[in-house]
Design a protein around this motif. Structure first.
Motif, PDB file in Angstrom:
ATOM      1  N   LYS A  50      -3.074   5.737   6.729  1.00 42.34           N
ATOM      2  CA  LYS A  50      -3.107   4.821   5.592  1.00 42.34           C
ATOM      3  C   LYS A  50      -4.398   4.930   4.769  1.00 42.34           C
ATOM      4  N   ASP A  79      -2.367   2.400  -0.087  1.00 46.33           N
ATOM      5  CA  ASP A  79      -1.144   2.194   0.692  1.00 46.33           C
ATOM      6  C   ASP A  79      -0.993   0.720   1.043  1.00 46.33           C
ATOM      7  N   GLN A 130       4.040  -2.786   2.728  1.00 49.72           N
ATOM      8  CA  GLN A 130       4.072  -3.229   4.124  1.00 49.72           C
ATOM      9  C   GLN A 130       4.545  -2.109   5.042  1.00 49.72           C
ATOM     10  N   ASP A 131       3.903  -2.026   6.203  1.00 58.11           N
ATOM     11  CA  ASP A 131       4.240  -0.991   7.172  1.00 58.11           C
ATOM     12  C   ASP A 131       5.717  -1.000   7.534  1.00 58.11           C
ATOM     13  N   TYR A 174       7.872   1.445   5.715  1.00 61.22           N
ATOM     14  CA  TYR A 174       7.734   2.817   6.190  1.00 61.22           C
ATOM     15  C   TYR A 174       8.427   2.999   7.539  1.00 61.22           C
ATOM     16  N   HIS A 175       8.293   2.004   8.399  1.00 62.94           N
ATOM     17  CA  HIS A 175       8.908   2.104   9.728  1.00 62.94           C
ATOM     18  C   HIS A 175      10.428   2.177   9.621  1.00 62.94           C
ATOM     19  N   GLN A 231       5.453   6.799  10.750  1.00 63.26           N
ATOM     20  CA  GLN A 231       4.371   6.106  11.440  1.00 63.26           C
ATOM     21  C   GLN A 231       3.211   5.854  10.475  1.00 63.26           C
ATOM     22  N   THR A 232       2.470   4.764  10.708  1.00 60.89           N
ATOM     23  CA  THR A 232       1.409   4.377   9.763  1.00 60.89           C
ATOM     24  C   THR A 232       0.102   4.029  10.486  1.00 60.89           C
TER      25      THR A 232
END
Length: 220
Positions: free
Chosen positions: A110, A114, A117-118, A121-122, A127-128
């Motif tokens: 990240k 960025d 919100q994670d 992406y999930h 993965q973050t």
């Protein structure tokens, strides 16, 4: 068909290919690495009423697709600033693009832009982490300061500053090329995104610097 010529760089016992598309292919790990794609930046400016072509994000994703087709990486690592702002229409294009490569592992280290919100992406199986270590490399978004580098374990790969190198001609012409900069403990990648600038940075005497031309990477 455009023919691009990367620069082969043996580094710390690993074989890296510095690509004119402003990314790195790491042979041993079958890994593609890119920094500062800045998807959504054009949408962010259009939302503010600034006329920007709508296909910028799609073109950057198309370049990634071409690299994946050429090198068949097992994983793709983004060194921060994958998406420039909050969610806009460019996110939909990115989600559709991700569906084309469901088996490929994608990691986003990240960056400061960025802010999505994670969880989003999930949902795309991305993965973050804040940092990522693989082999001899520690992957970050921000460069580590010279004062802190000696205490860092691993060789840093990072982005953030969109590095460039200024070249001068005999007639006082100057041009600033995107560049890869490899120092003693840290390498800074050029920004991958087409809709990004570059800044000529100060290089140390022992740095290995590679300028990016349209279809070729050259040592400078």
């Amino acid at each position: 068909m455009k023919i691009c010529e990367g620069a082969e760089l043996p580094w710390l016992g690993q074989d890296l290919v510095l690509l004119p598309e402003k990314a790195i292919y790491w042979k041993q790990q079958q890994t593609l690495i890119a920094a500062d794609v800045h998807l959504g930046k054009s949408g962010h400016f259009r939302k503010a009423g600034i006329a920007i072509p709508k296909d910028v994000a799609q073109e950057d994703l198309a370049v990634l697709s071409d690299l994946i087709a050429q090198y068949h990486p097992q994983q793709l690592i983004f060194l921060g600033d994958l998406f420039h702002s909050d969610m806009n229409t460019d996110w939909d294009w990115f989600a559709l693009w991700r569906q084309q490569f469901p088996q490929m592992k994608i990691i986003l280290v990240k960056g400061n832009h960025d802010i999505i919100q994670d969880s989003h992406y999930h949902e795309l199986n991305i993965q973050t982490p804040e940092s990522y270590r693989l082999g001899p490399f520690l992957m970050l978004h921000h460069p580590v300061t010279a004062a802190k580098l000696p205490s860092i374990e691993g060789y840093v790969l990072c982005g953030h500053i969109h590095p460039g190198v200024r070249l001068s001609g005999k007639g006082r012409q100057t041009v600033t090329l995107p560049c890869f900069t490899f120092g003693l403990k840290q390498a800074i990648l050029p920004s991958f995104g087409r809709f990004t600038g570059r800044v000529a940075i100060r290089h140390e005497k022992d740095d290995r610097v590679f300028g990016v031309l349209q279809n070729k990477v050259i040592a400078v």
